[in-house]
Design a protein around this motif. Structure first.
Motif, mmCIF file in Angstrom:
data_model
loop_
_atom_site.group_PDB
_atom_site.id
_atom_site.type_symbol
_atom_site.label_atom_id
_atom_site.label_comp_id
_atom_site.label_asym_id
_atom_site.label_seq_id
_atom_site.Cartn_x
_atom_site.Cartn_y
_atom_site.Cartn_z
ATOM 1 N N ILE A 156 39.127 112.678 -2.899
ATOM 2 C CA ILE A 156 40.354 112.755 -2.101
ATOM 3 C C ILE A 156 40.027 113.257 -0.694
ATOM 4 N N ILE A 157 39.165 114.268 -0.602
ATOM 5 C CA ILE A 157 38.715 114.765 0.708
ATOM 6 C C ILE A 157 38.068 113.632 1.510
ATOM 7 N N TYR A 158 37.216 112.875 0.822
ATOM 8 C CA TYR A 158 36.541 111.740 1.464
ATOM 9 C C TYR A 158 37.556 110.716 1.958
ATOM 10 N N SER A 159 38.593 110.449 1.146
ATOM 11 C CA SER A 159 39.614 109.463 1.526
ATOM 12 C C SER A 159 40.398 109.911 2.753
ATOM 13 N N ILE A 160 40.718 111.202 2.832
ATOM 14 C CA ILE A 160 41.530 111.704 3.947
ATOM 15 C C ILE A 160 40.741 111.726 5.258
ATOM 16 N N VAL A 187 48.532 107.233 -1.845
ATOM 17 C CA VAL A 187 47.184 106.664 -1.880
ATOM 18 C C VAL A 187 46.643 106.860 -3.294
ATOM 19 N N LEU A 188 46.443 105.740 -3.997
ATOM 20 C CA LEU A 188 45.903 105.788 -5.350
ATOM 21 C C LEU A 188 44.450 105.340 -5.313
ATOM 22 N N LEU A 189 43.582 106.142 -5.864
ATOM 23 C CA LEU A 189 42.154 105.869 -5.819
ATOM 24 C C LEU A 189 41.721 105.141 -7.091
ATOM 25 N N GLU A 190 41.270 103.913 -6.922
ATOM 26 C CA GLU A 190 40.808 103.101 -8.049
ATOM 27 C C GLU A 190 39.300 103.256 -8.182
ATOM 28 N N GLU A 191 38.881 103.746 -9.328
ATOM 29 C CA GLU A 191 37.470 104.087 -9.501
ATOM 30 C C GLU A 191 36.628 102.883 -9.919
ATOM 31 N N LYS A 237 41.381 100.057 -17.951
ATOM 32 C CA LYS A 237 42.357 100.530 -16.958
ATOM 33 C C LYS A 237 42.840 99.402 -16.049
ATOM 34 N N LYS A 238 41.931 98.440 -15.784
ATOM 35 C CA LYS A 238 42.297 97.314 -14.910
ATOM 36 C C LYS A 238 43.301 96.382 -15.565
ATOM 37 N N ILE A 239 43.201 96.229 -16.905
ATOM 38 C CA ILE A 239 44.056 95.239 -17.568
ATOM 39 C C ILE A 239 45.319 95.856 -18.167
ATOM 40 N N ILE A 261 56.110 104.858 -9.195
ATOM 41 C CA ILE A 261 56.002 104.877 -7.734
ATOM 42 C C ILE A 261 56.367 103.508 -7.179
ATOM 43 N N ASP A 262 57.180 103.503 -6.135
ATOM 44 C CA ASP A 262 57.560 102.258 -5.458
ATOM 45 C C ASP A 262 56.290 101.593 -4.916
ATOM 46 N N THR A 263 55.996 100.401 -5.416
ATOM 47 C CA THR A 263 54.735 99.737 -5.039
ATOM 48 C C THR A 263 54.662 99.399 -3.554
ATOM 49 N N SER A 264 55.800 99.376 -2.869
ATOM 50 C CA SER A 264 55.795 99.054 -1.431
ATOM 51 C C SER A 264 55.213 100.195 -0.598
ATOM 52 N N VAL A 265 55.108 101.396 -1.193
ATOM 53 C CA VAL A 265 54.565 102.538 -0.424
ATOM 54 C C VAL A 265 53.233 103.001 -1.021
ATOM 55 N N VAL A 266 52.561 102.095 -1.727
ATOM 56 C CA VAL A 266 51.290 102.444 -2.366
ATOM 57 C C VAL A 266 50.121 101.779 -1.648
ATOM 58 N N LYS A 267 49.067 102.553 -1.439
ATOM 59 C CA LYS A 267 47.817 102.038 -0.889
ATOM 60 C C LYS A 267 46.734 102.267 -1.939
ATOM 61 N N ILE A 268 46.102 101.180 -2.389
ATOM 62 C CA ILE A 268 45.029 101.285 -3.375
ATOM 63 C C ILE A 268 43.690 101.339 -2.649
ATOM 64 N N GLU A 269 42.923 102.373 -2.923
ATOM 65 C CA GLU A 269 41.590 102.510 -2.329
ATOM 66 C C GLU A 269 40.548 102.558 -3.437
ATOM 67 N N LYS A 270 39.528 101.749 -3.312
ATOM 68 C CA LYS A 270 38.440 101.772 -4.290
ATOM 69 C C LYS A 270 37.454 102.873 -3.914
ATOM 70 N N VAL A 271 37.106 103.681 -4.904
ATOM 71 C CA VAL A 271 36.126 104.738 -4.675
ATOM 72 C C VAL A 271 35.045 104.645 -5.742
ATOM 73 N N PRO A 272 33.790 104.789 -5.356
ATOM 74 C CA PRO A 272 32.710 104.732 -6.352
ATOM 75 C C PRO A 272 32.619 106.030 -7.137
ATOM 76 N N ILE A 273 32.412 105.907 -8.449
ATOM 77 C CA ILE A 273 32.146 107.096 -9.262
ATOM 78 C C ILE A 273 30.631 107.250 -9.338
ATOM 79 N N ILE A 274 30.137 108.356 -8.845
ATOM 80 C CA ILE A 274 28.700 108.623 -8.925
ATOM 81 C C ILE A 274 28.517 109.753 -9.927
ATOM 82 N N ILE A 275 28.027 109.396 -11.113
ATOM 83 C CA ILE A 275 27.854 110.375 -12.186
ATOM 84 C C ILE A 275 26.375 110.678 -12.349
#
Length: 645
Positions: free
Chosen positions: A484-488, A580-584, A607-609, A619-633
């Motif tokens: 989230i810090i990275y996204s902001i 802002v929803l972060l898609e992993e 989760k995708k399907i 959440i109203d989909t008109s005010v949603v921003k989907i951001e892809k973020v990599p999971i580094i484990i």
């Protein structure tokens, strides 16, 4: 939450809860005769009816109606509700909960085909219908039934309730008429005959497998607690049990009058007067349709609770009626329908389905016994009672499980395969979450206080939103995920007037609706935790608007709307929103074992399907921003490059 007792509520309970148990006379005695190749012997009938009576008494009445229904979670029932009551006692209790829930869902797929097919086959006594014709009729009936689910169980219960009254009265009258012709059948109420049959008959194991069919609906009865209420079930069970017992006695009396003969037809239809066969078969068909309802509604409840407990992928849950206890899950409805149709096409005849029926549900009952004993011991502090309940019902249910294991090769493997698939799905979801939490990286938000101030003052950046909202898994308001810090700050820096970090905590109680607010940076960054019950619809969009309006009124948020802004429904304006929803996605840089990599990748695919986070959290989909973020484990070994000239 005990629902008010009315004639209508009692009818709804009859229409929803008892279909499975109530239609067991359709096939129990037929199945028992089949064990003996249709030959009627006094020992088999007296012993068989005795076993049925005591199974209904011990397993259904005492275990489920008297004891298990008391283990309700604010009016909600089912194995997952029971699990939420005891999960604090030991971590391993998630194992019986997952196994029991999965086997009950698998049983929900075979209950509609076996009951409806058993009833429709009764029409062959009066009409020359071939197997193909029966299959077409059964699939047509199931199609209509599953289509009705979208209208909610209120509608279904009100329609089915009066029909179930007619059904049970028919059972009572038919059974009593035969009982009067051979009153000696009442000896079967003596447990001696049942025990004698078990210990002397070479086919006792198969007989026990047939007897178990009389109580298969007991688990669904518990799952449907939230649909009908405890008292409604208590009152109606007295009527239902009397009707069932009298009918079993009546079938037994009819057969004892024909001792020594071989009977191939279903004794349930044979005890009907010839002039009543057509009408009786039609009533039986309707009752069989209703039987399917108990498992369908129970399946909706189970899946809904598993989702809220984060044990199952998120699916869309609807509430067709005003009562939150009555739900509808489209995806589950479609999957059950497809499964039922495939089972009808595979087995074709009810006798083939009976061979597969019951194995899965014995496992569910065993798992419920484990959780129930924990509930009595730890939650109610009844140590001795918990041990008695555990020992008695373990002996009974292990015996039934042993008897039903012989059904495995005759079709029981189908429900075990379905159960196994559901268990594996839940394992992926639960263990995948555990892997993520193990490697989650959190940052202290206060360390970025100056960063937020600099970002807010940087007028070279356009205003991204007045209210910028992130969902966080952190329940500590001082910490949020590094992604989230990275996204902001890094991924398209986002300048906003207010930053909101939201965490949703699901409680073990079903209908909790509360929240807490923590100020991170005055009039700039806030943390909100929603504390919601596992049956509450998570409409985060509406809840957040309400909270911010309250904060503006209290002065905690200082916001002056522009003159041109228009309020809505008398509510004050709080500016625009951006979620802002972060898609992993799993990064190639992650270092995981092959198994953990498979589990994590599988969970991300699921989760995708399934339903999107935006829809799930309302959440109203008109005010949603989907951001892809990599999971580094984990961390792969860093390779240092050397420059050469």
């Amino acid at each position: 939450m005990n629902k008010k007792i009315t004639v209508a509520s009692l009818l709804v309970a009859l229409g929803i809860v008892y279909g499975d148990i109530g239609t067991s006379p359709l096939y129990v005695m037929k199945s028992m005769l089949g064990v003996n190749n249709g030959y009627v012997s006094k020992e088999l009938i007296l012993g068989g009816v005795s076993l049925v009576f005591w199974t209904l008494t011990l397993q259904t009445t005492i275990k489920y109606v008297m004891i298990t229904l008391e283990a309700d979670n604010k009016g909600e029932g089912g194995i997952f509700s029971l699990y939420t009551l005891v999960r604090k006692n030991a971590k391993w209790l998630i194992v019986p909960a997952v196994i029991g829930g999965s086997t009950l869902l698998a049983d929900g797929m075979i209950t509609p085909p076996v009951t409806v097919t058993s009833a429709i086959e009764g029409l062959t006594l009066v009409f020359p219908i071939e197997t193909k014709g029966i299959i077409i009729i059964v699939i047509s009936i199931l199609t209509v039934l599953f289509m009705l689910q979208r209208f909610g169980t209120d509608v279904i219960g009100k329609v089915f309730g009066p029909m179930m009254v007619i059904w049970f009265l028919m059972l009572l009258i038919l059974g009593f008429s035969q009982l009067m012709q051979y009153p000696s059948i009442l000896k079967a109420l003596n447990p001696y005959y049942g025990l004698h049959l078990l210990f002397t008959s070479p086919r006792s194991v198969y007989i026990l497998g047939a007897v178990f069919l009389c109580t298969t609906g007991a688990e669904a009865l518990y799952s449907d607690l939230g649909h009908c209420g405890k008292k409604n079930i208590h009152y109606t069970w007295v009527f239902v049990k009397v009707c069932l017992v009298v009918n079993y006695l009546g079938q037994g009396a009819y057969l004892l009058l024909r001792e020594g003969k071989v009977i191939d037809s279903n004794p349930f239809f044979l005890i009907m007067p010839s002039w009543f066969v057509v009408t009786g078969t039609m009533i039986a068909t309707i009752a069989a349709i209703i039987a399917s309802q108990a498992l369908i509604t129970g399946s909706f409840t189970l899946v809904s609770e598993a989702i809220k407990l984060n044990m199952f992928p998120k699916l869309q849950v609807r509430y067709p009626n005003d009562d939150k206890g009555k739900i509808y899950i489209p995806a589950v409805n479609y999957l059950l329908y497809i499964g039922c149709v495939l089972l009808v096409l595979k087995f074709q005849k009810s006798e083939n389905m009976e061979a597969a029926y019951g194995l899965a549900i014995t496992i569910t009952m065993l798992m419920t016994t484990i959780l129930l004993s924990q509930y009595l011991s730890h939650n109610k502090n009844k140590k001795i009672m918990s041990k008695i309940v555990f020992i008695i019902f373990m002996i009974i249910e292990v015996s039934f499980l042993y008897a039903n294991l012989f059904k495995f090769i005759h079709g029981g493997y189908v429900t075990i395969i379905i159960s196994g698939a559901l268990i594996f799905l839940m394992y992926i979801w639960i263990y995948g979450t555990k892997i993520r939490k193990r490697f989650n990286e959190y940052a202290t938000i206060l360390d970025f206080k100056n960063h937020l101030k600099s970002l807010k003052e940087d007028e070279e950046l356009p205003l991204y939103a007045t209210n910028l909202v992130y969902l966080t898994e952190s329940q500590n308001y001082k910490e949020i995920e590094r992604k989230i810090i990275y996204s902001i700050f890094n991924k398209q820096p986002k300048r906003a007037k207010f930053y909101w970090f939201i965490n949703v905590k699901v409680t073990d109680e079903p209908y909790t609706t509360s929240y807490s607010v923590q100020t991170i940076v005055p009039n700039e960054a806030f943390s909100i935790q929603f504390i919601l019950g596992f049956r509450v619809d998570q409409k985060i969009n509406l809840f957040l608007h309400q909270i911010i309006q309250d904060l503006v009124k209290s002065g905690e948020v200082k916001y002056t709307p522009k003159d041109y802004m228009v309020g809505y429904n008398g509510k004050c304006v709080v500016g625009d929103f951006k979620f802002v929803l972060l898609e992993e996605t799993l990064s190639n840089e992650s270092e995981l074992s092959r198994w953990d990599n498979f589990i994590t990748s599988s969970k991300l695919l699921i989760k995708k399907i399934t339903v999107s986070p935006a829809k799930w959290f309302g959440i109203d989909t008109s005010v949603v921003k989907i951001e892809k973020v990599p999971i580094i484990i984990g961390n792969k070994e860093t390779i240092t490059l050397r420059r050469i000239d």
